[in-house]
Design an enzyme around this catalytic site. Sequence first.
Site, PDB file in Angstrom:
ATOM      1  N   ASP A  29     -19.309 -18.853   2.606  1.00  0.00           N
ATOM      2  CA  ASP A  29     -20.585 -18.395   3.164  1.00  0.00           C
ATOM      3  C   ASP A  29     -20.438 -18.264   4.683  1.00  0.00           C
ATOM      4  OD1 ASP A  29     -23.793 -18.600   2.062  1.00  0.00           O
ATOM      5  OD2 ASP A  29     -23.447 -18.570   4.225  1.00  0.00           O
ATOM      6  N   ILE A  30     -21.007 -17.208   5.233  1.00  0.00           N
ATOM      7  CA  ILE A  30     -20.876 -16.926   6.662  1.00  0.00           C
ATOM      8  C   ILE A  30     -21.664 -17.936   7.505  1.00  0.00           C
ATOM      9  CG2 ILE A  30     -22.855 -15.360   6.987  1.00  0.00           C
ATOM     10  CD1 ILE A  30     -20.918 -13.411   8.355  1.00  0.00           C
ATOM     11  N   ASN A  86     -30.508 -19.153  -5.999  1.00  0.00           N
ATOM     12  CA  ASN A  86     -31.854 -18.774  -5.570  1.00  0.00           C
ATOM     13  C   ASN A  86     -32.268 -17.498  -6.284  1.00  0.00           C
ATOM     14  OD1 ASN A  86     -32.341 -20.865  -3.660  1.00  0.00           O
ATOM     15  ND2 ASN A  86     -30.937 -19.841  -2.233  1.00  0.00           N
ATOM     16  N   GLU A  94     -31.975 -14.080  -0.308  1.00  0.00           N
ATOM     17  CA  GLU A  94     -31.802 -13.069   0.745  1.00  0.00           C
ATOM     18  C   GLU A  94     -30.999 -11.868   0.265  1.00  0.00           C
ATOM     19  OE1 GLU A  94     -29.777 -14.934   3.982  1.00  0.00           O
ATOM     20  OE2 GLU A  94     -31.417 -16.337   4.357  1.00  0.00           O
ATOM     21  N   VAL A  95     -30.015 -12.122  -0.572  1.00  0.00           N
ATOM     22  CA  VAL A  95     -29.102 -11.051  -0.992  1.00  0.00           C
ATOM     23  C   VAL A  95     -29.365 -10.757  -2.466  1.00  0.00           C
ATOM     24  CG1 VAL A  95     -26.698 -10.354  -1.260  1.00  0.00           C
ATOM     25  CG2 VAL A  95     -27.373 -11.752   0.711  1.00  0.00           C
ATOM     26  N   HIS A  99     -25.629 -14.719  -6.951  1.00  0.00           N
ATOM     27  CA  HIS A  99     -24.562 -15.548  -6.386  1.00  0.00           C
ATOM     28  C   HIS A  99     -24.886 -17.002  -6.634  1.00  0.00           C
ATOM     29  CE1 HIS A  99     -27.543 -14.460  -3.351  1.00  0.00           C
ATOM     30  NE2 HIS A  99     -27.365 -15.666  -2.813  1.00  0.00           N
ATOM     31  N   HIS A 101     -24.254 -20.643  -5.156  1.00  0.00           N
ATOM     32  CA  HIS A 101     -23.777 -21.401  -3.994  1.00  0.00           C
ATOM     33  C   HIS A 101     -23.049 -22.646  -4.510  1.00  0.00           C
ATOM     34  CE1 HIS A 101     -26.469 -19.493  -0.846  1.00  0.00           C
ATOM     35  NE2 HIS A 101     -27.155 -19.191  -1.932  1.00  0.00           N
TER      36      HIS A 101
HETATM   37  P1  5GP Z   1     -29.473 -16.539  -0.716  1.00  0.00           P
HETATM   38  O1  5GP Z   1     -30.499 -17.007   0.270  1.00  0.00           O
HETATM   39  O2  5GP Z   1     -29.658 -15.101  -1.097  1.00  0.00           O
HETATM   40  O3  5GP Z   1     -29.345 -17.460  -1.892  1.00  0.00           O
HETATM   41  O4  5GP Z   1     -28.092 -16.696   0.019  1.00  0.00           O
HETATM   42  C1  5GP Z   1     -27.432 -15.642   0.663  1.00  0.00           C
HETATM   43  C2  5GP Z   1     -26.266 -16.268   1.381  1.00  0.00           C
HETATM   44  O5  5GP Z   1     -25.384 -15.221   1.753  1.00  0.00           O
HETATM   45  C3  5GP Z   1     -26.649 -17.011   2.666  1.00  0.00           C
HETATM   46  O6  5GP Z   1     -26.222 -18.362   2.572  1.00  0.00           O
HETATM   47  C4  5GP Z   1     -25.918 -16.247   3.759  1.00  0.00           C
HETATM   48  O7  5GP Z   1     -25.399 -17.080   4.766  1.00  0.00           O
HETATM   49  C5  5GP Z   1     -24.815 -15.535   2.984  1.00  0.00           C
HETATM   50  N1  5GP Z   1     -24.402 -14.269   3.575  1.00  0.00           N
HETATM   51  C6  5GP Z   1     -25.219 -13.241   3.953  1.00  0.00           C
HETATM   52  N2  5GP Z   1     -24.500 -12.212   4.425  1.00  0.00           N
HETATM   53  C7  5GP Z   1     -23.189 -12.592   4.341  1.00  0.00           C
HETATM   54  C8  5GP Z   1     -21.966 -11.935   4.678  1.00  0.00           C
HETATM   55  O8  5GP Z   1     -21.930 -10.801   5.153  1.00  0.00           O
HETATM   56  N3  5GP Z   1     -20.818 -12.625   4.448  1.00  0.00           N
HETATM   57  C9  5GP Z   1     -20.823 -13.885   3.912  1.00  0.00           C
HETATM   58  N4  5GP Z   1     -19.628 -14.477   3.736  1.00  0.00           N
HETATM   59  N5  5GP Z   1     -21.955 -14.526   3.574  1.00  0.00           N
HETATM   60  C10 5GP Z   1     -23.136 -13.892   3.787  1.00  0.00           C
END
Ligand code: 5GP
Length: 115
Positions: A29-30, A86, A94-95, A99, A101
């Site tokens: 994760d970034i 999530n 967010e994405v 996915h 985690h």
């Molecule tokens: P969500 O909130 O959708 O469960 O988590 C999305 C995750 O994707 C976040 O923890 C965020 O830091 C990670 N993320 C978003 N954009 C990128 C990216 O471009 N590269 C990587 N490695 N992680 C990302």
Amino acid sequence: MASIFTRIINREIPAEIVYEDDQVIGFKDINPHAPVHILIVPKKEIPSINDVTSEDEAVLGRLLVAAQQIAKEQGIAESGYRLLVNTGHDAGQEVQHIHVHLLGGRRLGPMLSRG
Ligand code: 5GP
């Protein structure tokens, strides 16, 4: 438009990839929330758990098998880890590409804040 994770899968944007097979990829994760924070993503772009069908059962299982392997490789299988998915607005997704985690490497505290 392809999700940001599909762009990582296609090597259009960089990521620290730690696992890959024919159906699943794992990368760091970034913005890590723990010493180990890996995202495990199906190569099939499914927006969220709300969108899965019975056809996706195999790949959904593969996500957890990959999580087990990555946890071992990252040295946290014995100390413990948390898997988190999530889904939707209230969970803060967010994405829009499923996915899992994988979080570990420290005591993670209670499962949820009570806020
Ligand atoms: P969500 O909130 O959708 O469960 O988590 C999305 C995750 O994707 C976040 O923890 C965020 O830091 C990670 N993320 C978003 N954009 C990128 C990216 O471009 N590269 C990587 N490695 N992680 C990302």
